[in-house]
Design a protein around this motif. Structure first.
Motif, short mmCIF file in Angstrom:
data_model
loop_
_atom_site.label_atom_id
_atom_site.label_comp_id
_atom_site.label_asym_id
_atom_site.label_seq_id
_atom_site.Cartn_x
_atom_site.Cartn_y
_atom_site.Cartn_z
N GLU A 26 61.98 19.03 22.20
CA GLU A 26 60.58 18.88 21.82
C GLU A 26 60.10 20.21 21.25
O GLU A 26 60.64 21.27 21.57
N THR A 68 55.97 18.21 18.20
CA THR A 68 55.75 16.99 18.98
C THR A 68 54.46 17.07 19.79
O THR A 68 53.96 16.07 20.27
N ILE A 104 62.39 22.17 25.56
CA ILE A 104 61.18 22.41 24.78
C ILE A 104 61.26 23.75 24.05
O ILE A 104 61.59 24.77 24.64
#
Length: 268
Positions: free
Chosen positions: A8, A111, A39
């Motif tokens: 992400e 995102t 992430i």
């Protein structure tokens, strides 16, 4: 196997007006990068490619008014509490930052987006709407106790605040209570734990702190403390046998003044 997992991407937008917007953005990004391998964080200065005059007014103007014309800064702060002026200023800044923010969003394809400055709320939502992008957005209200109303001009946003006082204020500004989350103030991890006692003598020696004296800490924001020269002068004239630690931030003039005073008075 782990390399094939699609990460992400969280995009953090901030402005360099003092240090109160960038610092929590960096602290959050560092924590996420350290603890969540799935992430990736991207920090974006909304004014990075804005015209020079826009950067000067928003960034340097903030610092100059804080230190040189506090009365005028307070006047502008108060005027912008009026909805019409807040909307006009948000619109003016939005026009200067929108092209670069749009480029970053369309290129990086985040995102999730997190906003750390109220002037960036309008352009971010405008870009998402015009490009039919369904990207979740969170606004972090970096004012812990007395938030400026310009944070709450857009009513449908999801926000994070650092006190129930600000949450109550936000609901009065018609932000739905379900859209507001209250968290502790964001600090860098290195400030979360006290210094080990064994290290204190070494640190005191390193920074010239006399263990036999009490210590006075003078601190303002990222741009130093307004009227710092006067405060230091008055303080040094009225105290004896004390350690004085002054945090100047980016205020080079205050730093220079403090060092000149130190040499003039022969302080250690």
């Amino acid at each position: 196997m782990e390399e094939n997992i699609k990460k992400e991407k969280f995009m953090f937008f901030y402005l360099r007006t003092g240090g109160g917007h960038l610092a929590p953005a960096k602290a959050t990004a560092n924590y996420i990068e350290k603890n969540y391998s799935n992430i990736k964080t991207v920090l974006v200065d909304g004014l990075k490619e804005a015209p020079f005059y826009a950067r000067f007014i928003v960034e340097d103007g903030y610092r100059i008014l804080q230190n040189k014309a506090k009365w005028y800064f307070e006047f502008l702060y108060a005027v912008n509490k009026l909805k019409i002026f807040a909307k006009i200023n948000s619109m003016l800044v939005s026009g200067r930052v929108l092209p670069y923010i749009k480029q970053q969003i369309l290129t990086e394809k985040p995102t999730k987006i997190v906003i750390f400055h109220f002037f960036l709320i309008k352009p971010v939502y405008k870009i998402l709407k015009e490009n039919n992008l369904n990207i979740p957005v969170i606004t972090v209200v970096t004012d812990p106790y007395s938030a400026h109303p310009v944070w709450f001009l857009y009513k449908k946003q999801n926000i994070i605040v650092f006190s129930n006082k600000v949450k109550n204020y936000a609901t009065k500004k018609r932000i739905p209570s379900k859209n507001i989350k209250v968290f502790n103030f964001i600090l860098d991890e290195k400030y979360s734990n006290p210094i080990e006692k064994e290290l204190l003598p070494e640190l005191k020696e390193k920074y010239g702190v006399n263990p036999n004296y009490k210590t006075v800490l003078i601190v303002g924001g990222g741009d130093g403390i307004p009227r710092g020269e006067k405060i230091i002068k008055e303080l040094m004239a009225n105290i004896n046998n004390a350690n004085v630690i002054l945090v100047c931030g980016k205020n080079k003039r205050l730093y220079t003044y403090a060092n000149k005073l130190k040499k003039k008075k022969n302080y250690t």
